[in-house]
Write a protein that holds these residues in place. Structure first.
Motif: not given
Ligand SMILES: NC(=O)C1=CN([C@@H]2O[C@H](COP(=O)(O)OP(=O)(O)OC[C@H]3O[C@@H](n4cnc5c(N)ncnc54)[C@H](OP(=O)(O)O)[C@@H]3O)[C@@H](O)[C@H]2O)C=CC1
Ligand SMILES: O=CCS(=O)(=O)O
Length: 245
Positions: A2-6, A21-24, A31-34, A83-87
């Motif tokens: 998945s393009e989300i994975n990692g 909800a987005t975090a879940h 994804a690796k979440l902050v 790294r930071i992929d998405v905010l």
């Protein structure tokens, strides 16, 4: 894969509603979440729930009106995950009221959180995304960022601003930075709880009887992120089917 994975994803306003909800949903995709917000007890609860389900998350208590705290959030993401992929620039509030009521403190609060908070978020991740030559900024605007209605003037102004910032990121992205502007209609969260004018609150509560589940927005965020790097989903508007506004 998945393009989300990692992917390393920072979510502001993760303590409730759309952010939670987005975090879940992203955690399920690997994804690796902050996770960021002011209420630490909520963040701890969310992080623990994600970890129990096999997901990956840290949290950082952050008031988005404080630039140093937002910078510290980005630093925590990089120190932990490299790294930071998405905010996901999601933190916001909506104390709607007619202009005549001169609720200037609430106007300032909306400008501080909904506009300056979003800008601080952009400032905190952009240099890293430039170094990486890749990144994705997702901003939460609103249907009220496309339409003005009585009592929404200031809130709408902040959400029109968010839409302009999203378009600015897109145009200046240089083929490296993706920009997604998401404009929800009525979604069942705690958002309406900041409305202090009883008459406005009553009208909004009535309208929000049709509100849909926060996962509708989580799915939209996921869709935008999971596209291949050369595909940038720029604009998504999502309303309840029944919403006329
Ligand atoms: N629900 C809806 O119908 C719609 C929502 N939106 C937008 O979606 C976004 C999320 O809202 P929603 O989930 O619905 O509402 P909620 O009230 O449920 O969540 C708002 C989030 O923002 C956080 N927040 C508020 N102020 C600050 C601050 N100063 N610093 C850091 N975090 C802050 C809150 O966390 P904490 O208090 O712990 O800091 C909370 O996690 C907002 O930008 C909103 O405008 C747009 C259109 C429709
Ligand atoms: O941001 C709120 C969504 S709506 O009430 O303008 O549809």
């Amino acid at each position: 894969m998945s393009e989300i994975n990692g992917k390393v994803v920072i979510i502001t306003g993760a303590s409730s509603g759309l952010g939670k909800a987005t975090a879940h949903r992203l955690a399920k995709g690997g994804a690796k979440l902050v996770l960021a917000a002011r209420r630490e007890d909520r963040l701890v609860e969310l992080r623990d729930a994600i970890k129990e389900q096999g997901g990956n998350a840290i949290y950082q208590v952050t008031d988005v009106t404080d630039r140093d705290q937002v910078e510290a959030l980005a630093t925590a993401a990089k120190e932990t995950y490299g790294r930071i992929d998405v905010l996901v620039n999601n933190a916001g509030l909506m104390p709607l009221s007619p202009l005549d009521q001169l609720k200037v403190d609430e106007w300032e609060q909306m400008i501080d959180v909904n506009i300056k908070g979003v800008l601080y978020g952009i400032a905190s991740v952009l240099p890293t995304m430039r170094e990486q030559h890749v990144g994705h900024i997702i901003n939460l605007s609103s249907v009220a960022g496309h339409k003005v209605f009585p009592a929404s003037a200031v809130y709408s102004a902040t959400k029109y601003a968010v839409k302009a910032l999203s378009e600015g990121i897109r145009q200046e992205g240089g083929g490296e930075i993706r920009s997604t502007n998401i404009s929800p209609g009525a979604i069942a969260t705690e958002l309406t709880s900041t409305i202090s004018d009883p008459e406005t609150a009553e009208g909004v509560d009535e309208m929000y009887e049709m509100a849909i589940d926060a996962d509708a927005i989580a799915r939209a965020v996921t869709y935008a992120i999971e596209q291949p790097a050369d595909v940038d989903v720029n604009e998504i508007i999502i309303r309840p089917t029944k919403q006329p506004l």
